[in-house]
Design a protein around this motif. Structure first.
Motif, PDB file in Angstrom:
ATOM      1  N   GLU A 108       0.729  -1.179   0.161  1.00 30.29           N
ATOM      2  CA  GLU A 108      -0.162   0.003   0.074  1.00 30.29           C
ATOM      3  C   GLU A 108       0.923   1.250   0.078  1.00 30.29           C
ATOM      4  O   GLU A 108       0.445   2.244  -0.655  1.00 30.29           O
ATOM      5  N   GLN A 112       0.752   3.758  -3.033  1.00 29.00           N
ATOM      6  CA  GLN A 112       0.461   5.029  -2.894  1.00 29.00           C
ATOM      7  C   GLN A 112       1.431   6.421  -3.136  1.00 29.00           C
ATOM      8  O   GLN A 112       1.162   7.108  -3.513  1.00 29.00           O
ATOM      9  N   GLY A 116      -0.557   8.118  -5.715  1.00 22.95           N
ATOM     10  CA  GLY A 116      -1.251   8.834  -4.706  1.00 22.95           C
ATOM     11  C   GLY A 116      -2.353   8.400  -3.825  1.00 22.95           C
ATOM     12  O   GLY A 116      -1.983   7.119  -3.358  1.00 22.95           O
ATOM     13  N   GLU A 117      -3.359   8.981  -3.644  1.00 26.01           N
ATOM     14  CA  GLU A 117      -4.241   8.434  -2.532  1.00 26.01           C
ATOM     15  C   GLU A 117      -4.934   7.193  -3.281  1.00 26.01           C
ATOM     16  O   GLU A 117      -5.446   6.905  -4.413  1.00 26.01           O
ATOM     17  N   LEU A 118      -4.940   5.895  -2.223  1.00 25.26           N
ATOM     18  CA  LEU A 118      -5.410   4.913  -2.632  1.00 25.26           C
ATOM     19  C   LEU A 118      -7.012   4.413  -2.702  1.00 25.26           C
ATOM     20  O   LEU A 118      -7.639   4.930  -1.650  1.00 25.26           O
TER      21      LEU A 118
END
Length: 272
Positions: A108, A112, A116-118
């Motif tokens: 993760e 990420q 960027g945002e998962l």
């Protein structure tokens, strides 16, 4: 005059009572839950009086473990009682919990960093996949004979992951919250109530499908595994994206219902 033995389930003077061990097995989950809650309240009360921060690890551990140990006790007391040794199940919970949460955190983090945002789907795929590794190794090592045993191993793998994740969130609350106890209590309550219907249920059904595929080695069995893994990922994604208690309750019922249905279907499978 011949003497006949009484029929099974009856004795002279009326129907036989259920053995104490059977009764305890059936309601063992309640015993575990009550004892765990009492221990939690004892440590909680002493901490409030003394303010001794050395009691916090014990408080977190009891709070995180109690709901999941009660769930495993309930599984042993149900009609789906596993035949797998208790030592193996504890080992799976410990080893798979540590490895899967570490692998998931690393993947993760790297994902990420790049993207960027998962999105919730990515998190679900990573975590559900990471929890399959140790159960797959166990299946190969012991030459799994029945996929229902895989469900039990999967439940323990999910329980190990859930306990460590709960401890992680609780530790985060301790660092960021000014008033420690209310924040930690809320985290333990929320995750304790729903953990058996989240990681435990999702991983249980996915690993059951995996053991079925490894035992049968047919195209149909592998398609069943893919379908169960996809269902686990879908439920996990929906859980991470939900925003209400009502949705959480509905998803919990769906997850537990799916796990139960899978368990009863696999219980009818013939050993290989």
């Amino acid at each position: 005059m011949s003497i006949h033995q009484p029929r099974s389930g009856h004795h002279l003077g009326g129907p036989a009572r259920a053995p104490i061990s059977t009764t305890l097995g059936r309601f063992g989950w309640a015993v575990v839950l009550v004892v765990g809650l009492l221990l939690f309240e004892v440590v909680h009360a002493v901490y409030r009086v003394t303010g001794n921060v050395r009691l916090i690890p014990g408080l977190l551990l009891v709070g995180a473990l109690t709901p999941l140990v009660a769930t495993l006790a309930g599984l042993y007391g149900s009609s789906l009682r596993p035949r797998t040794s208790g030592f193996l199940l504890v080992a799976v919970a410990a080893v798979s919990g540590v490895l899967s949460i570490s692998v998931a955190a690393l993947l993760e983090y790297r994902t990420q960093t790049r993207l960027g945002e998962l999105p919730p789907l990515t998190v679900a795929v990573i975590e559900e996949s990471s929890k399959l590794a140790v159960p797959a190794i166990v299946a190969v090592a012991i030459r799994a004979r029945h996929p229902l045993d895989g469900l039990t191993v999967g439940v323990c793998s999910g329980a190990g992951f859930a306990v460590l994740e709960t401890l992680g969130y609780s530790a985060q609350q301790l660092v960021t919250a000014h008033d420690r106890l209310p924040a930690v209590d809320g985290t333990l309550l929320d995750r304790g109530l729903f953990a058996p219907a989240t990681h435990v249920a999702w991983t249980g059904m996915a690993v059951a499908g995996l053991w079925l595929a490894l035992a049968r080695r047919t195209g149909r069995a592998w398609l069943t595994f893919v379908a169960l893994l996809a269902l686990a990922v879908t439920l996990h994604t929906a859980w991470d994206a939900l925003g209400s208690v009502a949705a959480a309750l509905l998803l919990s019922l769906a997850s537990v219902g799916a796990l139960t249905a899978v368990g009863h279907a696999l219980a009818r499978q013939e050993p290989t």
